[in-house]
Design a protein around this motif. Sequence first.
Motif, PDB file in Angstrom:
ATOM      1  N   LEU A   1       0.664  -1.344  -0.004  1.00  0.00           N
ATOM      2  CA  LEU A   1       0.395  -0.303   0.168  1.00  0.00           C
ATOM      3  C   LEU A   1       0.964   1.189  -0.110  1.00  0.00           C
ATOM      4  CD1 LEU A   1      -2.866  -1.335   2.377  1.00  0.00           C
ATOM      5  CD2 LEU A   1      -3.305  -0.692   0.577  1.00  0.00           C
ATOM      6  N   PHE A   2       1.600   1.242   0.843  1.00  0.00           N
ATOM      7  CA  PHE A   2       3.004   2.620   1.343  1.00  0.00           C
ATOM      8  C   PHE A   2       3.901   2.842   0.307  1.00  0.00           C
ATOM      9  CE2 PHE A   2      -1.125   1.413   4.588  1.00  0.00           C
ATOM     10  CZ  PHE A   2      -0.893   3.098   4.637  1.00  0.00           C
ATOM     11  N   LEU A   3       4.431   1.287   0.016  1.00  0.00           N
ATOM     12  CA  LEU A   3       6.311   1.557   0.052  1.00  0.00           C
ATOM     13  C   LEU A   3       5.808   1.233  -1.685  1.00  0.00           C
ATOM     14  CD1 LEU A   3       8.841   1.755   0.181  1.00  0.00           C
ATOM     15  CD2 LEU A   3       8.525  -0.853   0.620  1.00  0.00           C
ATOM     16  N   LEU A   4       5.765   0.774  -1.972  1.00  0.00           N
ATOM     17  CA  LEU A   4       5.216  -0.702  -3.649  1.00  0.00           C
ATOM     18  C   LEU A   4       3.595   0.177  -4.215  1.00  0.00           C
ATOM     19  CD1 LEU A   4       6.372  -4.204  -2.257  1.00  0.00           C
ATOM     20  CD2 LEU A   4       7.374  -2.250  -3.017  1.00  0.00           C
ATOM     21  N   HIS A   5       3.163   0.574  -3.781  1.00  0.00           N
ATOM     22  CA  HIS A   5       2.576   1.443  -4.336  1.00  0.00           C
ATOM     23  C   HIS A   5       1.587   0.058  -5.720  1.00  0.00           C
ATOM     24  CE1 HIS A   5       3.531   4.893  -2.724  1.00  0.00           C
ATOM     25  NE2 HIS A   5       4.693   4.967  -3.504  1.00  0.00           N
ATOM     26  N   GLU A   6       1.606  -0.251  -4.572  1.00  0.00           N
ATOM     27  CA  GLU A   6       0.384  -1.664  -6.252  1.00  0.00           C
ATOM     28  C   GLU A   6      -0.952  -1.818  -6.157  1.00  0.00           C
ATOM     29  OE1 GLU A   6       3.738  -6.044  -4.717  1.00  0.00           O
ATOM     30  OE2 GLU A   6       2.290  -4.864  -3.370  1.00  0.00           O
ATOM     31  N   ARG A   7      -1.545  -1.369  -6.989  1.00  0.00           N
ATOM     32  CA  ARG A   7      -2.787  -0.895  -7.455  1.00  0.00           C
ATOM     33  C   ARG A   7      -3.746  -2.050  -6.453  1.00  0.00           C
ATOM     34  NH1 ARG A   7      -2.769   3.936  -8.431  1.00  0.00           N
ATOM     35  NH2 ARG A   7      -4.351   3.803  -9.198  1.00  0.00           N
ATOM     36  N   LEU A   8      -3.656  -3.062  -6.463  1.00  0.00           N
ATOM     37  CA  LEU A   8      -4.583  -3.846  -6.226  1.00  0.00           C
ATOM     38  C   LEU A   8      -4.100  -4.970  -5.364  1.00  0.00           C
ATOM     39  CD1 LEU A   8      -7.641  -4.977  -5.663  1.00  0.00           C
ATOM     40  CD2 LEU A   8      -7.815  -6.036  -7.521  1.00  0.00           C
ATOM     41  N   GLN A   9      -3.942  -5.403  -3.917  1.00  0.00           N
ATOM     42  CA  GLN A   9      -3.789  -6.794  -3.718  1.00  0.00           C
ATOM     43  C   GLN A   9      -5.064  -7.345  -1.877  1.00  0.00           C
ATOM     44  OE1 GLN A   9      -0.289  -5.992  -0.594  1.00  0.00           O
ATOM     45  NE2 GLN A   9      -0.735  -4.128  -0.969  1.00  0.00           N
ATOM     46  N   VAL A  10      -5.266  -8.698  -3.067  1.00  0.00           N
ATOM     47  CA  VAL A  10      -6.310  -9.070  -2.587  1.00  0.00           C
ATOM     48  C   VAL A  10      -6.134 -10.756  -1.308  1.00  0.00           C
ATOM     49  CG1 VAL A  10      -8.674 -11.049  -3.583  1.00  0.00           C
ATOM     50  CG2 VAL A  10      -7.102  -8.966  -4.600  1.00  0.00           C
ATOM     51  N   HIS A  11      -6.241 -10.177  -0.270  1.00  0.00           N
ATOM     52  CA  HIS A  11      -5.955 -11.582   0.894  1.00  0.00           C
ATOM     53  C   HIS A  11      -7.633 -12.124   1.091  1.00  0.00           C
ATOM     54  CE1 HIS A  11      -4.566 -12.812   5.005  1.00  0.00           C
ATOM     55  NE2 HIS A  11      -5.901 -12.951   5.317  1.00  0.00           N
TER      56      HIS A  11
ATOM     57  N   GLY B   1     -10.495 -14.360   7.771  1.00  0.00           N
ATOM     58  CA  GLY B   1     -10.250 -12.958   6.730  1.00  0.00           C
ATOM     59  C   GLY B   1     -10.726 -12.205   7.475  1.00  0.00           C
ATOM     60  N   PHE B   2     -11.677 -11.774   8.283  1.00  0.00           N
ATOM     61  CA  PHE B   2     -11.992 -10.903   8.982  1.00  0.00           C
ATOM     62  C   PHE B   2     -11.040 -10.490   9.815  1.00  0.00           C
ATOM     63  CE2 PHE B   2     -15.107  -8.312  11.993  1.00  0.00           C
ATOM     64  CZ  PHE B   2     -15.325  -7.710  10.897  1.00  0.00           C
ATOM     65  N   GLU B   3     -10.848 -11.400  10.894  1.00  0.00           N
ATOM     66  CA  GLU B   3      -9.877 -11.010  12.155  1.00  0.00           C
ATOM     67  C   GLU B   3      -8.688 -10.016  11.103  1.00  0.00           C
ATOM     68  OE1 GLU B   3      -9.807 -11.229  15.330  1.00  0.00           O
ATOM     69  OE2 GLU B   3     -12.486 -11.795  15.402  1.00  0.00           O
ATOM     70  N   HIS B   4      -8.056 -10.694  10.223  1.00  0.00           N
ATOM     71  CA  HIS B   4      -7.131 -10.088   9.701  1.00  0.00           C
ATOM     72  C   HIS B   4      -6.914  -8.770   8.913  1.00  0.00           C
ATOM     73  CE1 HIS B   4      -3.085 -10.671   7.567  1.00  0.00           C
ATOM     74  NE2 HIS B   4      -3.471  -9.521   6.834  1.00  0.00           N
ATOM     75  N   PHE B   5      -8.444  -8.756   8.424  1.00  0.00           N
ATOM     76  CA  PHE B   5      -8.447  -7.275   8.354  1.00  0.00           C
ATOM     77  C   PHE B   5      -8.630  -6.464   9.745  1.00  0.00           C
ATOM     78  CE2 PHE B   5     -12.845  -4.485   8.330  1.00  0.00           C
ATOM     79  CZ  PHE B   5     -11.874  -3.258   7.216  1.00  0.00           C
ATOM     80  N   LEU B   6      -9.552  -6.797  10.778  1.00  0.00           N
ATOM     81  CA  LEU B   6      -9.223  -6.029  11.212  1.00  0.00           C
ATOM     82  C   LEU B   6      -8.137  -5.474  12.244  1.00  0.00           C
ATOM     83  CD1 LEU B   6     -11.922  -6.888  13.389  1.00  0.00           C
ATOM     84  CD2 LEU B   6     -12.610  -5.192  12.124  1.00  0.00           C
ATOM     85  N   ARG B   7      -7.117  -6.446  12.018  1.00  0.00           N
ATOM     86  CA  ARG B   7      -5.599  -5.846  12.568  1.00  0.00           C
ATOM     87  C   ARG B   7      -4.709  -4.797  11.694  1.00  0.00           C
ATOM     88  NH1 ARG B   7      -5.356 -11.870  13.040  1.00  0.00           N
ATOM     89  NH2 ARG B   7      -4.504 -11.695  11.398  1.00  0.00           N
ATOM     90  N   ILE B   8      -5.054  -5.281   9.949  1.00  0.00           N
ATOM     91  CA  ILE B   8      -4.594  -4.296   9.584  1.00  0.00           C
ATOM     92  C   ILE B   8      -4.799  -2.994   9.264  1.00  0.00           C
ATOM     93  CG2 ILE B   8      -5.669  -4.261   7.276  1.00  0.00           C
ATOM     94  CD1 ILE B   8      -2.013  -5.007   6.130  1.00  0.00           C
TER      95      ILE B   8
END
Length: 517
Positions: A122-132, A140-147
């Motif tokens: 997101l903040f260093l490599l400026h990749e347009r789309l990442q999908v977790h 997946g929701f717990e990981h979303f909350l952590r980040i």
Amino acid sequence: MPRLLLWLRSLAGFLRCFWNLMRSLMVWRFRRLMTLTQNVRVGCQVPSSCHLPEPRGGTAGADAVALAELAGLKLDPWQQWCLAESLAETDDFLWSAFEVAIVVSRQNGKGSILEARQLAGLFLLHERLQVHTAHEFKTGFEHFLRIKNLIEANPDFDSRVSRIRHGAGEQAIELKTGERLRFLARSSSSGRGLSGDVVYLDEAFALTPQMMGALLPTLSARPNPQLWYTSSAPMSTSRVLHQIVERGRSDNSGRMFFAEWANPDGVDVGDVDAWYRANPALGIRISEEFVRSELDALGELSNEFARERLGIPDPLPSVDAKAAKIPELAWARTLTNRPPVLGVGEITISFDVSRGGEYASVAVAAGSISAPYVEVIEHREGTGWLASRLVELVERWEPTAVGCNGAGPTGAAVGPVLAAFRDAGISADLLHQVNTVDYKQACGGFFADVIEGRLCRPDNQGPLDVAAADAAERQLGDAWAWDLRSSVVPISPLVAVTIARALLPVAAVVSPQIFAY
């Protein structure tokens, strides 16, 4: 033009030298951190098996580690090494590794590597789309909350966020400059239509060939894609992960970065050295006392301890194993994108406990026998939570019936459920314990509904999908039932929806209320 080409080559050479310097600093820091912990026993920070793809030039690993620290995420030496080596580039500034596979026991911190990598995207490599993606929505929701919390903890990161989507199935972090990180639960069809710069497949033990077939073509249009697998050791049903591990350990790994913390098959589960060999976080976030208690609690289930804590994969089933009962294409056709709108008093509930009691599942059914809708709403380890959860659901939704198979491993849970019903003032008559004849009819009716296209179910039902892909039949006289003995994964989700469907009325009336559990 020749001068421009010369200048570009000089710039490229300078950047390669700079990135190699940064990588050297990363290695120095890794070694320094190792010396800081030399007087305290910690888990092995070096994988038991690894593969580093070539060619390897510079890496943004040091910057990614520093970025994570700005968000309050401090990585262990082994996590820093994985992040740095997975971000190595070729001389053409492409990822050396198209695939990144990290196989390590649970609770060691592989999720933190993903968080650091996603922050960098997101903040260093400026990749347009990442999908977790994860096997289950709640993971997946717990990981979303952590980040999300990591980003909001840093005012500079937070100020660059355009919006954060919280809706079910729509979780995403979007920056003002256009970078996005999406979160999805996996299914056989969820990969279709996605085209991300990076796709993360957490809980890779649950990957199926169909999921990979849906996903991989979507990456072909990206200029520099990367595909991540993170998981504990493979289960006996983890065909895809078994292949990944086999490739990673071989000399034909290609463009795969592979790191595995594991033990050889046959090691003594009580060997403390084996614990440290497979758990890099042992002595940091995991204690010997916890691992010893974990081994004691599992008792006779030493194979689960061997897989989850010692990194020893379960073997793939033999070629003479029973074939799955439900055809793959017929099961795929039961998916619906428009679940019915239901209300209080219009559902049935069923629960089931897997063989050995490792897992329990709760399912609901709605509609009618001629047009059933089924859904798994809980699938958790153990059974201690089951009775209270059933009471909560009954009080909230007033089901017409609560069902279970009174025989087998589920029978042991009936007593606590009836006691909880009594304490809550719920009539014991609500609970229907199906007998062998009823259960055989329920299995046959469920199977017929799948084959003939009457049954429907929602997407993102990972445990149910896995159970349906594995469950075989066991002959009982002139009929059959789901075979608990030959199953190599918990099929309690499938048994639960089977019984819930059998308790439905011949016809149903649906009121305009929203079903939300």
